[in-house]
Scaffold this motif. Structure first.
Motif, PDB file in Angstrom:
ATOM      1  N   THR A   1      -6.037  -7.568  -9.980  1.00  0.00           N
ATOM      2  CA  THR A   1      -7.217  -7.009 -10.549  1.00  0.00           C
ATOM      3  C   THR A   1      -7.066  -5.303 -10.799  1.00  0.00           C
ATOM      4  O   THR A   1      -7.249  -5.063 -11.788  1.00  0.00           O
ATOM      5  CB  THR A   1      -8.497  -7.337 -10.488  1.00  0.00           C
ATOM      6  OG1 THR A   1      -8.739  -8.495 -11.138  1.00  0.00           O
ATOM      7  CG2 THR A   1      -9.245  -6.858 -11.457  1.00  0.00           C
ATOM      8  N   PHE A   2      -6.739  -4.927  -9.217  1.00  0.00           N
ATOM      9  CA  PHE A   2      -6.326  -3.224  -9.471  1.00  0.00           C
ATOM     10  C   PHE A   2      -5.401  -3.186  -9.775  1.00  0.00           C
ATOM     11  O   PHE A   2      -5.428  -1.760 -10.594  1.00  0.00           O
ATOM     12  CB  PHE A   2      -6.395  -3.157  -8.125  1.00  0.00           C
ATOM     13  CG  PHE A   2      -5.708  -1.374  -6.933  1.00  0.00           C
ATOM     14  CD1 PHE A   2      -6.744  -0.520  -7.289  1.00  0.00           C
ATOM     15  CD2 PHE A   2      -4.627  -1.478  -6.877  1.00  0.00           C
ATOM     16  CE1 PHE A   2      -6.970   0.765  -6.912  1.00  0.00           C
ATOM     17  CE2 PHE A   2      -4.172  -0.256  -6.468  1.00  0.00           C
ATOM     18  CZ  PHE A   2      -4.917   1.309  -6.714  1.00  0.00           C
ATOM     19  N   SER A   3      -3.774  -3.532 -10.007  1.00  0.00           N
ATOM     20  CA  SER A   3      -3.223  -3.386 -10.186  1.00  0.00           C
ATOM     21  C   SER A   3      -3.342  -3.320 -12.259  1.00  0.00           C
ATOM     22  O   SER A   3      -2.707  -2.020 -13.055  1.00  0.00           O
ATOM     23  CB  SER A   3      -1.779  -4.471 -10.490  1.00  0.00           C
ATOM     24  OG  SER A   3      -1.268  -4.327  -8.941  1.00  0.00           O
TER      25      SER A   3
ATOM     26  N   GLY B   1       1.726  -0.955 -13.787  1.00  0.00           N
ATOM     27  CA  GLY B   1       1.526  -1.924 -13.113  1.00  0.00           C
ATOM     28  C   GLY B   1       2.803  -3.119 -12.809  1.00  0.00           C
ATOM     29  O   GLY B   1       2.630  -3.971 -11.510  1.00  0.00           O
ATOM     30  N   LEU B   2       3.966  -2.959 -13.086  1.00  0.00           N
ATOM     31  CA  LEU B   2       5.129  -3.634 -12.700  1.00  0.00           C
ATOM     32  C   LEU B   2       5.304  -3.243 -11.064  1.00  0.00           C
ATOM     33  O   LEU B   2       5.538  -4.150 -10.429  1.00  0.00           O
ATOM     34  CB  LEU B   2       6.844  -3.271 -13.013  1.00  0.00           C
ATOM     35  CG  LEU B   2       7.259  -4.236 -13.702  1.00  0.00           C
ATOM     36  CD1 LEU B   2       7.278  -5.901 -14.079  1.00  0.00           C
ATOM     37  CD2 LEU B   2       8.317  -3.642 -14.064  1.00  0.00           C
ATOM     38  N   ILE B   3       5.342  -2.428 -10.561  1.00  0.00           N
ATOM     39  CA  ILE B   3       5.055  -1.610  -8.735  1.00  0.00           C
ATOM     40  C   ILE B   3       4.127  -1.655  -8.502  1.00  0.00           C
ATOM     41  O   ILE B   3       4.767  -2.866  -7.309  1.00  0.00           O
ATOM     42  CB  ILE B   3       5.744  -0.303  -9.250  1.00  0.00           C
ATOM     43  CG1 ILE B   3       6.792   0.727  -9.665  1.00  0.00           C
ATOM     44  CG2 ILE B   3       5.175   0.557  -7.881  1.00  0.00           C
ATOM     45  CD1 ILE B   3       6.924   1.248 -10.121  1.00  0.00           C
ATOM     46  N   LEU B   4       3.440  -1.721  -8.998  1.00  0.00           N
ATOM     47  CA  LEU B   4       2.006  -2.060  -8.311  1.00  0.00           C
ATOM     48  C   LEU B   4       1.501  -3.642  -8.469  1.00  0.00           C
ATOM     49  O   LEU B   4       1.304  -4.329  -6.679  1.00  0.00           O
ATOM     50  CB  LEU B   4       0.897  -1.933  -8.602  1.00  0.00           C
ATOM     51  CG  LEU B   4       0.102  -0.435  -8.433  1.00  0.00           C
ATOM     52  CD1 LEU B   4      -0.833  -0.401  -9.510  1.00  0.00           C
ATOM     53  CD2 LEU B   4       0.230   0.512  -7.615  1.00  0.00           C
ATOM     54  N   ARG B   5       1.815  -4.355  -8.682  1.00  0.00           N
ATOM     55  CA  ARG B   5       2.047  -5.913  -8.786  1.00  0.00           C
ATOM     56  C   ARG B   5       3.330  -6.572  -8.102  1.00  0.00           C
ATOM     57  O   ARG B   5       2.617  -7.203  -7.148  1.00  0.00           O
ATOM     58  CB  ARG B   5       2.266  -6.645 -10.247  1.00  0.00           C
ATOM     59  CG  ARG B   5       2.300  -8.112  -9.789  1.00  0.00           C
ATOM     60  CD  ARG B   5       0.983  -9.155  -9.342  1.00  0.00           C
ATOM     61  NE  ARG B   5       1.510  -9.995  -9.244  1.00  0.00           N
ATOM     62  CZ  ARG B   5       2.511 -10.963  -7.796  1.00  0.00           C
ATOM     63  NH1 ARG B   5       2.208 -10.021  -6.813  1.00  0.00           N
ATOM     64  NH2 ARG B   5       1.891 -12.143  -7.566  1.00  0.00           N
TER      65      ARG B   5
END
Length: 549
Positions: free
Chosen positions: A460-462, A426-430
């Motif tokens: 939302t995807f993340s 989640g952290l990387i994608l955001r």
């Protein structure tokens, strides 16, 4: 423009009233060394005070200033916070409040540490803490700009004094003081803003808002549909995993009360939105060059104080300033108490010093109030992009914490391996999506990426990818260890097969004279970190729940 001494005296009187109420309420915790008393007002918050403090927690300085700013900048269509937070409160009441209150937790992080271990809970503390601190800094910064417009005094003085007032009664009274002052503050917000509306609407320089509705209502562009949905979902579901919300849920007299408080606060948010929306519409309909301001609005952050200062009589503007002060303090004190409660209990007690007494924890919490307040004040004074920092942290709360909250409440089989993996993903994608407010360039170009803009709902995807990772990785490690594909000695988080004896069974074994080994004391220390209600739930209803030592 000289300092507005009449207004300054009025604000000082208002602050003294709030301080007096806060210190009076602090008598309820005088001499108490109970975490429940200080952090949760003895779990005795009833409907009247509960509805006010729950509503005031959301309807803060950022809420009323931000709503007016959003209507002025982009139109009502993009002012999503009011309905987003209201929906969040309704969902919280339906699906989370009752379960969390019945478990008898003290903070939002308790169930995370029960399920994923103290260290993983400590890691999840970081986005929760950041959100609270940056939120406090953001609303204090908003207050500073308001003071500079209406009173023409140094913003630093306004921010420091306001922070000190909020810290003082929070320091001694805990949630009792915060809740009781919230009642007065919410009343001040409501009457202060509504008093200003008729004067502003009828000002000679304001065109009828019915004639300018095409401007302040906003326009829809299909190009930004993904962004609109993304931000709306973030407000709805990202508004749930906040300690400020659950601190009030857990302080309610009963689980049923905690639900009612959520529903009532949702209605309160919508009602309190109306004056801010009208002020934004009035600002859009004003010919500012004809007012004493004599220029267009270059900084939309100060839309609300500009309307109060230049479109209403001086006395009304001062009362309106009192409303802004009340809104800011109702948010700041709640966030400071929330951050300090999580640190004292979930970090100091369960990670650093497990043998700490409740009295020691209370003093650590009070020290944390001072430290948190000092950090928030420093941020408000020194960092121009404080709102950008808050938005980024609120994104992390949505992307990182919401899947974890959903997991600990509703998904039984998840474990620490899935939790850690979801946190990282989640952290990387955001972060990969970038953040324009902080000039953080994207290093991931999501679909529909256009000239530096992320038009895809990547937040939302993340979040969904983090949730999917949490579930799949948990299932994978459960399968690998239970099918003995991996030896249980590799279960380093001790959450699948290499699990210490259930605490209740260990206590029973000890009571009948069975040697339980060296780990017994450590397990009981961790177990004592839970409230009595949590002990019963964790130990009897779910004998397999063990906190990592």
């Amino acid at each position: 423009m000289a300092v507005n001494w009449g207004g300054l005296i009025g604000v000082i009187v208002f602050y003294l009233i709030i301080l007096g109420i806060g210190l009076y309420a602090s008598k309820k915790t005088k001499g108490s060394t109970s975490m429940d008393d200080v952090m949760l007002a003895g779990r005795s918050i009833g409907l009247f005070v509960g509805v006010f403090t729950m509503t005031a927690t959301w309807v803060g300085g950022g809420f009323i200033n931000g709503t007016a700013q959003s209507v002025y900048d982009s139109g009502l269509l993009w002012a999503q916070a009011p309905w987003g937070y209201s929906c969040s409160l309704i969902i919280g009441g339906l699906f989370f409040a009752k379960k969390m209150r019945e478990q008898g937790h003290v903070t939002l992080l308790d169930p995370f540490q029960i399920k994923f271990g103290n260290r993983m809970g400590g890691l999840l503390f970081l986005p929760a803490l950041s959100g609270e601190i940056f939120w406090s800094g953001a609303v204090l910064a908003a207050l500073g700009s308001t003071f500079s417009v209406i009173l023409d005094i140094d913003t630093k003085i306004a921010v420091i004094v306001s922070a000190c007032i909020a810290m003082s009664y929070t320091l001694f009274g805990g949630l009792y003081s915060v809740a009781y002052t919230d009642v007065v503050q919410l009343i001040c917000i409501f009457f202060g803003l509504w008093l200003a509306i008729p004067f502003a609407l009828t000002n000679e320089h304001v065109t009828s808002i019915s004639e300018t509705s095409s401007t302040w209502l906003g326009t829809w562009e299909n190009r930004y549909a993904g962004v609109w949905c993304d931000l709306g979902l973030q407000l709805v579901f990202g508004g749930l995993p906040w300690q400020v919300y659950f601190q009030r849920v857990l302080s309610a007299k009963t689980a049923r009360y905690s639900q009612v408080l959520s529903y009532a606060a949702a209605l309160g948010c919508m009602i309190m939105t109306i004056p801010s929306v009208l002020i934004g519409a009035i600002a859009t309909s004003t010919n500012w060059n004809e007012t004493d301001y004599k220029q267009g609005i270059t900084d939309s952050n100060i839309v609300l104080p500009l309307v109060l200062q230049y479109l209403t009589p001086q006395v009304v503007s001062i009362i309106g300033l009192g409303a802004v002060c009340a809104a800011v303090m109702s948010s700041a004190d709640s966030s400071l108490l929330s951050a300090s409660s999580m640190f004292a209990r979930n970090i100091y007690k369960l990670l650093i010093r497990q043998k700490a007494s409740e009295n020691e924890i209370i003093w650590v919490m009070r020290g944390s109030v001072i430290v948190s307040g000092a950090i928030a004040t420093t941020l408000a004074i020194t960092i121009n992009s404080i709102y950008g920092l808050f938005y980024l942290c609120s994104d992390f709360v949505y992307v990182v914490l919401f899947p974890q909250l959903l997991s600990v409440v509703y998904i039984d089989f998840t474990n620490t391996y899935g939790s850690l993996s979801a946190f990282i993903v989640g952290l990387i994608l955001r972060l990969g999506g970038g953040e324009p407010l902080l000039n953080l360039k994207p290093f991931i170009e999501y679909p529909f990426f256009d000239d530096g803009e992320q038009l895809f709902p990547f937040r939302t995807f993340s979040m969904l990818m983090a949730l999917t990772t949490l579930v799949l990785i948990s299932l994978l490690f459960h399968y690998l260890f239970t099918k003995e594909i991996l030896d249980k000695k590799w279960d380093v988080f001790k959450c699948v097969t290499n699990v210490p004896p259930p605490i209740v069974d260990t206590i029973k074994m000890k009571s009948i004279g069975v040697d339980t080994g060296d780990d017994f004391d450590t397990e009981v220390q961790d177990y004592d970190g839970l409230s009595k209600e949590s002990e019963v739930k964790a130990g009897l209803d779910n004998p397999g729940a063990v906190i990592e030592s």
